[in-house]
Scaffold this motif. Structure first.
Motif, PDB file in Angstrom:
ATOM      1  N   VAL A  47       3.053   7.119   6.280  1.00 39.24           N
ATOM      2  CA  VAL A  47       1.589   7.003   6.103  1.00 39.24           C
ATOM      3  C   VAL A  47       1.161   5.757   6.703  1.00 39.24           C
ATOM      4  CG1 VAL A  47      -0.153   6.362   4.181  1.00 39.24           C
ATOM      5  CG2 VAL A  47       1.370   8.415   3.924  1.00 39.24           C
ATOM      6  N   GLU A  48       2.186   4.593   6.507  1.00 36.65           N
ATOM      7  CA  GLU A  48       1.550   3.250   7.077  1.00 36.65           C
ATOM      8  C   GLU A  48       1.608   3.063   8.450  1.00 36.65           C
ATOM      9  OE1 GLU A  48       1.153  -1.010   7.346  1.00 36.65           O
ATOM     10  OE2 GLU A  48       0.866   0.424   5.648  1.00 36.65           O
ATOM     11  N   GLY A  49       2.724   3.890   9.106  1.00 39.45           N
ATOM     12  CA  GLY A  49       2.637   3.857  10.545  1.00 39.45           C
ATOM     13  C   GLY A  49       1.320   4.669  11.138  1.00 39.45           C
TER      14      GLY A  49
ATOM     15  N   ALA B 174      -2.888  -0.879  -1.091  1.00 41.30           N
ATOM     16  CA  ALA B 174      -2.494  -0.223  -2.054  1.00 41.30           C
ATOM     17  C   ALA B 174      -2.592   1.247  -1.728  1.00 41.30           C
ATOM     18  CB  ALA B 174      -3.575  -0.423  -3.379  1.00 41.30           C
ATOM     19  N   TYR B 175      -1.172   1.855  -2.211  1.00 42.42           N
ATOM     20  CA  TYR B 175      -1.085   3.425  -1.844  1.00 42.42           C
ATOM     21  C   TYR B 175      -0.714   4.328  -3.016  1.00 42.42           C
ATOM     22  CZ  TYR B 175       0.589   0.265   2.252  1.00 42.42           C
ATOM     23  OH  TYR B 175       0.649  -0.365   3.401  1.00 42.42           O
ATOM     24  N   ASP B 176      -1.436   5.395  -2.960  1.00 41.24           N
ATOM     25  CA  ASP B 176      -1.100   6.322  -3.957  1.00 41.24           C
ATOM     26  C   ASP B 176      -0.701   7.796  -2.946  1.00 41.24           C
ATOM     27  OD1 ASP B 176      -1.304   5.296  -6.694  1.00 41.24           O
ATOM     28  OD2 ASP B 176      -3.144   4.885  -6.018  1.00 41.24           O
ATOM     29  N   LEU B 177       0.544   8.092  -3.161  1.00 43.41           N
ATOM     30  CA  LEU B 177       0.901   9.335  -2.418  1.00 43.41           C
ATOM     31  C   LEU B 177       1.261  10.693  -3.312  1.00 43.41           C
ATOM     32  CD1 LEU B 177       1.438   6.879  -0.733  1.00 43.41           C
ATOM     33  CD2 LEU B 177       3.193   8.056   0.661  1.00 43.41           C
ATOM     34  N   ASP B 178       1.053  11.652  -3.156  1.00 43.05           N
ATOM     35  CA  ASP B 178       1.657  12.806  -3.602  1.00 43.05           C
ATOM     36  C   ASP B 178       2.308  13.740  -2.550  1.00 43.05           C
ATOM     37  OD1 ASP B 178       0.659  12.457  -6.239  1.00 43.05           O
ATOM     38  OD2 ASP B 178      -1.365  13.469  -5.855  1.00 43.05           O
TER      39      ASP B 178
ATOM     40  N   ASN C 216     -10.522   2.131   4.007  1.00 43.94           N
ATOM     41  CA  ASN C 216     -10.411   2.952   2.600  1.00 43.94           C
ATOM     42  C   ASN C 216     -10.070   4.358   3.168  1.00 43.94           C
ATOM     43  OD1 ASN C 216     -11.941   4.539   0.827  1.00 43.94           O
ATOM     44  ND2 ASN C 216     -11.496   2.633  -0.182  1.00 43.94           N
ATOM     45  N   VAL C 217      -9.292   4.970   2.415  1.00 41.88           N
ATOM     46  CA  VAL C 217      -8.889   6.313   2.751  1.00 41.88           C
ATOM     47  C   VAL C 217      -8.597   7.159   1.409  1.00 41.88           C
ATOM     48  CG1 VAL C 217      -7.564   8.115   3.798  1.00 41.88           C
ATOM     49  CG2 VAL C 217      -7.632   5.843   4.852  1.00 41.88           C
ATOM     50  N   GLN C 218      -9.639   7.966   1.023  1.00 41.62           N
ATOM     51  CA  GLN C 218      -9.539   8.773  -0.318  1.00 41.62           C
ATOM     52  C   GLN C 218      -8.810  10.177  -0.156  1.00 41.62           C
ATOM     53  OE1 GLN C 218      -9.949   7.015  -3.341  1.00 41.62           O
ATOM     54  NE2 GLN C 218     -10.337   5.130  -2.108  1.00 41.62           N
ATOM     55  N   ASN C 219      -9.036  10.683   0.877  1.00 50.15           N
ATOM     56  CA  ASN C 219      -8.632  12.202   1.096  1.00 50.15           C
ATOM     57  C   ASN C 219      -7.695  12.370   2.043  1.00 50.15           C
ATOM     58  OD1 ASN C 219     -10.444  11.718   3.127  1.00 50.15           O
ATOM     59  ND2 ASN C 219     -11.385  13.688   2.831  1.00 50.15           N
TER      60      ASN C 219
ATOM     61  N   SER D  51      -4.104   8.321  -0.917  1.00 47.09           N
ATOM     62  CA  SER D  51      -5.478   7.384  -0.811  1.00 47.09           C
ATOM     63  C   SER D  51      -4.820   5.914  -0.626  1.00 47.09           C
ATOM     64  CB  SER D  51      -6.276   7.345  -2.139  1.00 47.09           C
ATOM     65  OG  SER D  51      -5.427   7.088  -3.106  1.00 47.09           O
ATOM     66  N   VAL D  52      -5.545   5.261   0.213  1.00 44.11           N
ATOM     67  CA  VAL D  52      -5.099   3.973   0.614  1.00 44.11           C
ATOM     68  C   VAL D  52      -6.213   3.009   0.683  1.00 44.11           C
ATOM     69  CG1 VAL D  52      -3.965   2.501   2.487  1.00 44.11           C
ATOM     70  CG2 VAL D  52      -2.968   4.869   1.759  1.00 44.11           C
ATOM     71  N   GLU D  53      -6.094   1.811   0.341  1.00 45.09           N
ATOM     72  CA  GLU D  53      -6.930   0.507   0.417  1.00 45.09           C
ATOM     73  C   GLU D  53      -5.998  -0.426   1.348  1.00 45.09           C
ATOM     74  OE1 GLU D  53      -9.052  -0.467  -2.803  1.00 45.09           O
ATOM     75  OE2 GLU D  53     -10.458   1.383  -2.781  1.00 45.09           O
ATOM     76  N   LYS D  54      -6.390  -0.860   2.461  1.00 46.71           N
ATOM     77  CA  LYS D  54      -5.783  -1.883   3.191  1.00 46.71           C
ATOM     78  C   LYS D  54      -6.802  -3.125   3.857  1.00 46.71           C
ATOM     79  CE  LYS D  54      -2.737  -0.958   6.060  1.00 46.71           C
ATOM     80  NZ  LYS D  54      -2.120  -0.409   7.336  1.00 46.71           N
ATOM     81  N   ARG D  55      -6.372  -4.065   3.831  1.00 47.59           N
ATOM     82  CA  ARG D  55      -7.066  -5.414   4.394  1.00 47.59           C
ATOM     83  C   ARG D  55      -6.056  -6.043   5.577  1.00 47.59           C
ATOM     84  NH1 ARG D  55      -9.308 -10.518   0.893  1.00 47.59           N
ATOM     85  NH2 ARG D  55      -7.189 -11.279   1.558  1.00 47.59           N
ATOM     86  N   SER D  56      -6.659  -6.078   6.828  1.00 46.12           N
ATOM     87  CA  SER D  56      -5.802  -6.826   7.731  1.00 46.12           C
ATOM     88  C   SER D  56      -6.736  -7.500   8.758  1.00 46.12           C
ATOM     89  CB  SER D  56      -5.361  -5.558   8.741  1.00 46.12           C
ATOM     90  OG  SER D  56      -6.383  -4.893   9.518  1.00 46.12           O
ATOM     91  N   THR D  57      -5.853  -8.462   9.438  1.00 42.90           N
ATOM     92  CA  THR D  57      -6.574  -9.441  10.177  1.00 42.90           C
ATOM     93  C   THR D  57      -5.529  -9.756  11.640  1.00 42.90           C
ATOM     94  OG1 THR D  57      -7.586 -11.586  10.318  1.00 42.90           O
ATOM     95  CG2 THR D  57      -5.619 -11.585   9.120  1.00 42.90           C
ATOM     96  N   ILE D  58      -6.314  -9.919  12.341  1.00 45.04           N
ATOM     97  CA  ILE D  58      -5.578 -10.426  13.840  1.00 45.04           C
ATOM     98  C   ILE D  58      -4.991 -11.823  13.691  1.00 45.04           C
ATOM     99  CG2 ILE D  58      -5.401 -10.666  16.237  1.00 45.04           C
ATOM    100  CD1 ILE D  58      -7.848  -8.253  16.417  1.00 45.04           C
TER     101      ILE D  58
END
Length: 263
Positions: A46-48, A194-198, A150-153, A167-174
């Motif tokens: 998922v991260e990749g 934050a990650y929630d996986l089924d 933000n990904v909910q689905n 579902s995932v919420e992430k914050r990134s910077t260069i």
């Protein structure tokens, strides 16, 4: 003495879902380690993919895509009500410069306020179909610009029928390379996620929650630019103990490792 870290070799790949075998002779501790290693593979996947989608969102508006896998796609742009739409289309089973096959289309909408929405359509990477809505926003804190995802689905589906809902919420910077045209010198830091996986796979389904423990970073100069090279993610299977997924010290040769149980 047994090593306190378990190497996770060859985890990060799009061919991530397969038969997860049970071995009756395993002790409860060995079985827990097997299940946690399986969970870590899915977090890495998922991260990749999310990191690749973020890369696409940043790079697609550029004129020249030489040196990236986007050079194997047909990219069309048009002004529409509310912003600019860019479609990235891969021919069936196109093998791109990263030796990964892709097919289908990704539609990106760029809004005047800097937000971006991405919708895949029959988009397949390797043996994995990618679907869901991926929404990016922007935020500035203490003069640092962040990209929010933000990904909910989200859903990844393997050709063998196994799949991940997430579902995932992430914050990134260069952190480096923002002022140059060459994306290969970019270093990306994810300081919150934050990650929630089924996970639905044979022989059992798995629920996983995870979050950033220490900021993890990507180096686009690495051959596998979408796997983190430093930092940690704390994760837990439903009803199990917590472990750390450790990415390394920032070198391209670093391999993810799984910690022992976190008390």
């Amino acid at each position: 003495m047994r090593s306190r870290r378990i190497l996770i070799a060859s985890l990060f790949a799009f061919v991530f879902l397969g038969c997860k075998k049970n071995f009756p002779e395993q002790t409860p501790e060995q079985k827990a380690l097997q299940e946690d290693t399986f969970a870590a593979t899915n977090i890495l996947t998922v991260e990749g993919v999310l990191n690749e989608i973020e890369f696409i969102a940043k790079q697609v508006p550029a004129i020249n895509h030489n040196g990236s896998f986007l050079s194997c796609a047909t990219i069309t742009k048009q002004e529409v009500a509310g912003g600019q739409q860019i479609d990235v289309t891969f021919n069936i089973n196109t093998t791109c410069s990263d030796n990964t096959s892709r097919s289908g289309k990704i539609s990106l909408m760029y809004y005047p306020n800097g937000s971006i929405s991405i919708t895949p359509s029959n988009y397949v990477v390797g043996n994995t179909a990618i679907s869901g809505n991926y929404n990016f926003g922007k935020e500035s804190i203490n003069q640092v610009d962040y990209l929010l995802l933000n990904v909910q689905n989200g859903k990844f589906t393997s050709t063998n029928g196994a799949y991940i809902n997430f579902s995932v919420e992430k914050r990134s910077t260069i952190k480096a390379g923002a002022n140059t045209a060459d994306h290969l010198d970019d270093i990306i830091e994810i300081d919150q996620a934050a990650y929630d996986l089924d996970v639905f796979d044979v022989p059992a389904n798995t629920k996983i929650s995870a979050e950033t423990k220490t900021p993890h970073s990507l180096k686009y100069s690495c051959t596998d630019k979408f796997r983190p090279r430093s930092g940690t993610i704390l994760f837990q299977r439903l009803g199990a103990n917590k472990r750390l997924l450790e990415f390394g010290s920032g070198n391209c040769s670093d391999v993810p490792k799984l910690s022992e149980i976190v008390q």
